[in-house]
Write a protein that holds these residues in place. Structure first.
Motif, PDB file in Angstrom:
ATOM      1  N   LEU A   1      40.346  28.068  72.477  1.00 53.11           N
ATOM      2  CA  LEU A   1      41.186  28.519  71.364  1.00 53.11           C
ATOM      3  C   LEU A   1      40.373  29.292  70.341  1.00 53.11           C
ATOM      4  O   LEU A   1      40.857  30.267  69.752  1.00 53.11           O
ATOM      5  CB  LEU A   1      41.877  27.323  70.698  1.00 53.11           C
ATOM      6  CG  LEU A   1      42.994  26.653  71.506  1.00 53.11           C
ATOM      7  CD1 LEU A   1      43.594  25.483  70.744  1.00 53.11           C
ATOM      8  CD2 LEU A   1      44.071  27.661  71.894  1.00 53.11           C
ATOM      9  N   THR A   2      39.152  28.856  70.134  1.00 49.23           N
ATOM     10  CA  THR A   2      38.276  29.585  69.216  1.00 49.23           C
ATOM     11  C   THR A   2      38.007  30.992  69.746  1.00 49.23           C
ATOM     12  O   THR A   2      38.038  31.975  68.998  1.00 49.23           O
ATOM     13  CB  THR A   2      36.945  28.835  69.028  1.00 49.23           C
ATOM     14  OG1 THR A   2      37.227  27.515  68.555  1.00 49.23           O
ATOM     15  CG2 THR A   2      36.062  29.551  68.021  1.00 49.23           C
ATOM     16  N   ASP A   3      37.740  31.070  71.032  1.00 42.89           N
ATOM     17  CA  ASP A   3      37.547  32.384  71.660  1.00 42.89           C
ATOM     18  C   ASP A   3      38.776  33.264  71.454  1.00 42.89           C
ATOM     19  O   ASP A   3      38.666  34.458  71.155  1.00 42.89           O
ATOM     20  CB  ASP A   3      37.301  32.220  73.167  1.00 42.89           C
ATOM     21  CG  ASP A   3      35.891  31.706  73.469  1.00 42.89           C
ATOM     22  OD1 ASP A   3      35.093  31.592  72.519  1.00 42.89           O
ATOM     23  OD2 ASP A   3      35.609  31.411  74.638  1.00 42.89           O
ATOM     24  N   LEU A   4      39.927  32.649  71.612  1.00 43.12           N
ATOM     25  CA  LEU A   4      41.177  33.398  71.479  1.00 43.12           C
ATOM     26  C   LEU A   4      41.328  33.965  70.074  1.00 43.12           C
ATOM     27  O   LEU A   4      41.649  35.143  69.884  1.00 43.12           O
ATOM     28  CB  LEU A   4      42.351  32.488  71.825  1.00 43.12           C
ATOM     29  CG  LEU A   4      43.752  33.083  71.709  1.00 43.12           C
ATOM     30  CD1 LEU A   4      43.875  34.348  72.524  1.00 43.12           C
ATOM     31  CD2 LEU A   4      44.800  32.064  72.134  1.00 43.12           C
ATOM     32  N   VAL A   5      41.088  33.120  69.086  1.00 41.14           N
ATOM     33  CA  VAL A   5      41.190  33.559  67.694  1.00 41.14           C
ATOM     34  C   VAL A   5      40.191  34.680  67.426  1.00 41.14           C
ATOM     35  O   VAL A   5      40.526  35.703  66.812  1.00 41.14           O
ATOM     36  CB  VAL A   5      40.955  32.384  66.725  1.00 41.14           C
ATOM     37  CG1 VAL A   5      40.859  32.883  65.300  1.00 41.14           C
ATOM     38  CG2 VAL A   5      42.056  31.349  66.860  1.00 41.14           C
TER      39      VAL A   5
ATOM     40  N   GLN B   1      48.896  30.901  64.958  1.00 41.74           N
ATOM     41  CA  GLN B   1      49.145  31.902  63.916  1.00 41.74           C
ATOM     42  C   GLN B   1      48.597  33.266  64.311  1.00 41.74           C
ATOM     43  O   GLN B   1      49.229  34.295  64.048  1.00 41.74           O
ATOM     44  CB  GLN B   1      48.521  31.444  62.597  1.00 41.74           C
ATOM     45  CG  GLN B   1      49.351  30.428  61.848  1.00 41.74           C
ATOM     46  CD  GLN B   1      48.678  29.981  60.565  1.00 41.74           C
ATOM     47  OE1 GLN B   1      47.453  29.950  60.479  1.00 41.74           O
ATOM     48  NE2 GLN B   1      49.474  29.624  59.572  1.00 41.74           N
TER      49      GLN B   1
ATOM     50  N   GLY C   1      38.844  36.733  69.540  1.00 35.56           N
ATOM     51  CA  GLY C   1      39.224  37.934  70.267  1.00 35.56           C
ATOM     52  C   GLY C   1      40.406  38.654  69.649  1.00 35.56           C
ATOM     53  O   GLY C   1      40.473  39.882  69.655  1.00 35.56           O
ATOM     54  N   LEU C   2      41.334  37.891  69.113  1.00 35.87           N
ATOM     55  CA  LEU C   2      42.537  38.509  68.559  1.00 35.87           C
ATOM     56  C   LEU C   2      42.310  39.076  67.169  1.00 35.87           C
ATOM     57  O   LEU C   2      42.712  40.194  66.870  1.00 35.87           O
ATOM     58  CB  LEU C   2      43.681  37.492  68.508  1.00 35.87           C
ATOM     59  CG  LEU C   2      44.507  37.337  69.767  1.00 35.87           C
ATOM     60  CD1 LEU C   2      45.645  36.370  69.540  1.00 35.87           C
ATOM     61  CD2 LEU C   2      45.038  38.685  70.229  1.00 35.87           C
TER      62      LEU C   2
ATOM     63  N   ARG D   1      42.466  30.776  53.658  1.00 35.86           N
ATOM     64  CA  ARG D   1      42.106  29.712  54.592  1.00 35.86           C
ATOM     65  C   ARG D   1      43.267  29.328  55.477  1.00 35.86           C
ATOM     66  O   ARG D   1      43.106  29.050  56.658  1.00 35.86           O
ATOM     67  CB  ARG D   1      41.686  28.466  53.808  1.00 35.86           C
ATOM     68  CG  ARG D   1      40.261  28.491  53.357  1.00 35.86           C
ATOM     69  CD  ARG D   1      39.807  27.052  53.171  1.00 35.86           C
ATOM     70  NE  ARG D   1      38.573  26.985  52.408  1.00 35.86           N
ATOM     71  CZ  ARG D   1      38.000  25.853  52.047  1.00 35.86           C
ATOM     72  NH1 ARG D   1      38.560  24.706  52.376  1.00 35.86           N
ATOM     73  NH2 ARG D   1      36.879  25.859  51.368  1.00 35.86           N
TER      74      ARG D   1
ATOM     75  N   LEU E   1      41.489  38.684  77.869  1.00 36.41           N
ATOM     76  CA  LEU E   1      40.482  38.278  76.875  1.00 36.41           C
ATOM     77  C   LEU E   1      39.797  36.984  77.284  1.00 36.41           C
ATOM     78  O   LEU E   1      38.570  36.844  77.173  1.00 36.41           O
ATOM     79  CB  LEU E   1      41.169  38.107  75.522  1.00 36.41           C
ATOM     80  CG  LEU E   1      40.344  37.647  74.329  1.00 36.41           C
ATOM     81  CD1 LEU E   1      39.346  38.721  73.947  1.00 36.41           C
ATOM     82  CD2 LEU E   1      41.257  37.348  73.144  1.00 36.41           C
ATOM     83  N   LEU E   2      40.588  36.048  77.769  1.00 42.57           N
ATOM     84  CA  LEU E   2      40.045  34.735  78.109  1.00 42.57           C
ATOM     85  C   LEU E   2      39.437  34.701  79.506  1.00 42.57           C
ATOM     86  O   LEU E   2      38.544  33.907  79.778  1.00 42.57           O
ATOM     87  CB  LEU E   2      41.153  33.679  78.025  1.00 42.57           C
ATOM     88  CG  LEU E   2      41.786  33.453  76.654  1.00 42.57           C
ATOM     89  CD1 LEU E   2      42.899  32.418  76.746  1.00 42.57           C
ATOM     90  CD2 LEU E   2      40.734  33.016  75.641  1.00 42.57           C
TER      91      LEU E   2
ATOM     92  N   SER F   1      45.838  31.196  56.093  1.00 45.82           N
ATOM     93  CA  SER F   1      46.484  32.378  56.669  1.00 45.82           C
ATOM     94  C   SER F   1      47.951  32.444  56.276  1.00 45.82           C
ATOM     95  O   SER F   1      48.824  32.660  57.122  1.00 45.82           O
ATOM     96  CB  SER F   1      46.351  32.390  58.196  1.00 45.82           C
ATOM     97  OG  SER F   1      45.011  32.358  58.588  1.00 45.82           O
ATOM     98  N   VAL F   2      48.211  32.226  55.008  1.00 51.49           N
ATOM     99  CA  VAL F   2      49.575  32.391  54.506  1.00 51.49           C
ATOM    100  C   VAL F   2      49.522  33.306  53.294  1.00 51.49           C
ATOM    101  O   VAL F   2      48.451  33.612  52.781  1.00 51.49           O
ATOM    102  CB  VAL F   2      50.207  31.039  54.111  1.00 51.49           C
ATOM    103  CG1 VAL F   2      50.327  30.119  55.306  1.00 51.49           C
ATOM    104  CG2 VAL F   2      49.401  30.380  53.004  1.00 51.49           C
TER     105      VAL F   2
ATOM    106  N   LYS G   1      39.935  43.306  64.382  1.00 51.12           N
ATOM    107  CA  LYS G   1      40.610  44.117  63.374  1.00 51.12           C
ATOM    108  C   LYS G   1      40.367  43.630  61.955  1.00 51.12           C
ATOM    109  O   LYS G   1      41.097  43.956  61.040  1.00 51.12           O
ATOM    110  CB  LYS G   1      42.108  44.148  63.648  1.00 51.12           C
ATOM    111  CG  LYS G   1      42.770  42.785  63.510  1.00 51.12           C
ATOM    112  CD  LYS G   1      44.259  42.896  63.707  1.00 51.12           C
ATOM    113  CE  LYS G   1      44.611  43.154  65.150  1.00 51.12           C
ATOM    114  NZ  LYS G   1      44.234  42.038  66.032  1.00 51.12           N
TER     115      LYS G   1
ATOM    116  N   ILE H   1      42.582  24.024  64.698  1.00 55.18           N
ATOM    117  CA  ILE H   1      42.286  25.165  65.565  1.00 55.18           C
ATOM    118  C   ILE H   1      43.535  25.629  66.306  1.00 55.18           C
ATOM    119  O   ILE H   1      43.758  26.830  66.476  1.00 55.18           O
ATOM    120  CB  ILE H   1      41.176  24.794  66.571  1.00 55.18           C
ATOM    121  CG1 ILE H   1      39.886  24.432  65.813  1.00 55.18           C
ATOM    122  CG2 ILE H   1      40.915  25.922  67.550  1.00 55.18           C
ATOM    123  CD1 ILE H   1      38.781  23.904  66.708  1.00 55.18           C
TER     124      ILE H   1
END
Lengths: 160, 160
Positions: free
Chosen positions: B135-139, A20, B141-142, B60, A122-123, B62-63, B146, A14
């Motif tokens: 961190l999950t929230d962050l991902v 990333q 949200g980011l 998976r 956001l957080l 992200s590369v 999009k 995570i």
DNA sequence: TAAGATTGATTGTTCAATCTTA
DNA sequence: TAAGATTGAACAATCAATCTTA
């Protein structure tokens, strides 16, 4: 790997995802400004502490000094950065931004500052502070135990 | 950059530090096993979902798919991985670990699992869970805002 | 058209080794 | 000895473009 501990639920995984995601967004916002993420990272540190040596920046960024040298070469070629010999230690190269570099990093950091604001927005303030604290603990716990005793790596050229 | 918002207090910066610290530790623990971090990342995913296509693993992780292809080439050369043509779609290459690869990733994942345990132990269950959630929230949200509408990127070969 | 694979070029990053200077 | 710089090689990762196949 035990089934109850799926790959995707690991903190290691995570954390990578989050990093990333942020890096990717940073890169996307930096592109219109005309700076790559790696160049931003180097330049923002020199902007914050002009005259830093290559080795000192490398330590700050936790990258190899050769990496900093390679980036500095390119930025120097592009006229965004310049090296000057250290006043008393001839073999130390101090890094400075040119006027053009200053201007570019200023625009770039506005973009990154906006991303930072977006993230904390956001957080929410509480989670943002919490995240800051936990990640700091993590870094402390991981690297703190195996770091050289005292004062190592801090030289004359490192004015941080 | 405003002085009250020093570079080092930014979440973007701290997240990078944390990621690097974990990656560095992971690499150090993986080295004795004989696997580089990049190879571990690829192989652990194939171990979890044998027959995954290169493109699917790339998503998976992200590369870029080319990156996966290059790594797969090397691992194939080393006899740790093999490609087989998809049963109904000839142009899809399914990735499988060899027996040797299975054995190596097993040893490697024990090491990484131990690091995961060390991290959660270091933070404590509460902070670990909290960190996971934030961190999950962050991902979300980011990247959530999009991403393509629906079902994009999920193909026959992606059995995740 | 779209997804997957492949090729070539470029950049970023590290490792290893060497050299210079304090 | 140690810190900084430099060089060369290897690896990782991306972008861009092309090709094949469903």
């Amino acid at each position: 790997m035990r089934d109850g501990e799926a790959l995707q639920t690991r903190l290691i995984w995570i954390l990578r995802q989050a990093f990333q995601a942020v890096e990717s967004e940073k890169g996307a916002r930096l592109r219109p400004v005309g700076l790559r993420a790696a160049h931003y990272s180097l330049m923002i540190n020199i902007a914050q502490t002009p005259g830093l040596s290559g080795a000192a920046v490398a330590r700050r960024l936790s990258v190899a000094p050769q990496n900093v040298a390679a980036l500095a070469n390119r930025l120097e070629r592009e006229g965004l950065l310049e090296r000057r010999a250290h006043e008393r230690h001839a073999h130390v190269q101090e890094l400075y931004l040119t006027a053009e570099g200053e201007q570019l990093i200023s625009a770039a950091d506005e973009v990154v500052g906006a991303l930072e604001a977006d993230i904390t927005g956001l957080l929410g303030d509480e989670d943002a502070a919490h995240l800051r604290r936990i990640l700091t603990d993590l870094v402390e716990g991981l690297s703190g135990s195996k770091e050289p005793p005292i004062g190592t790596g801090a030289t004359t050229a490192d004015r941080s």
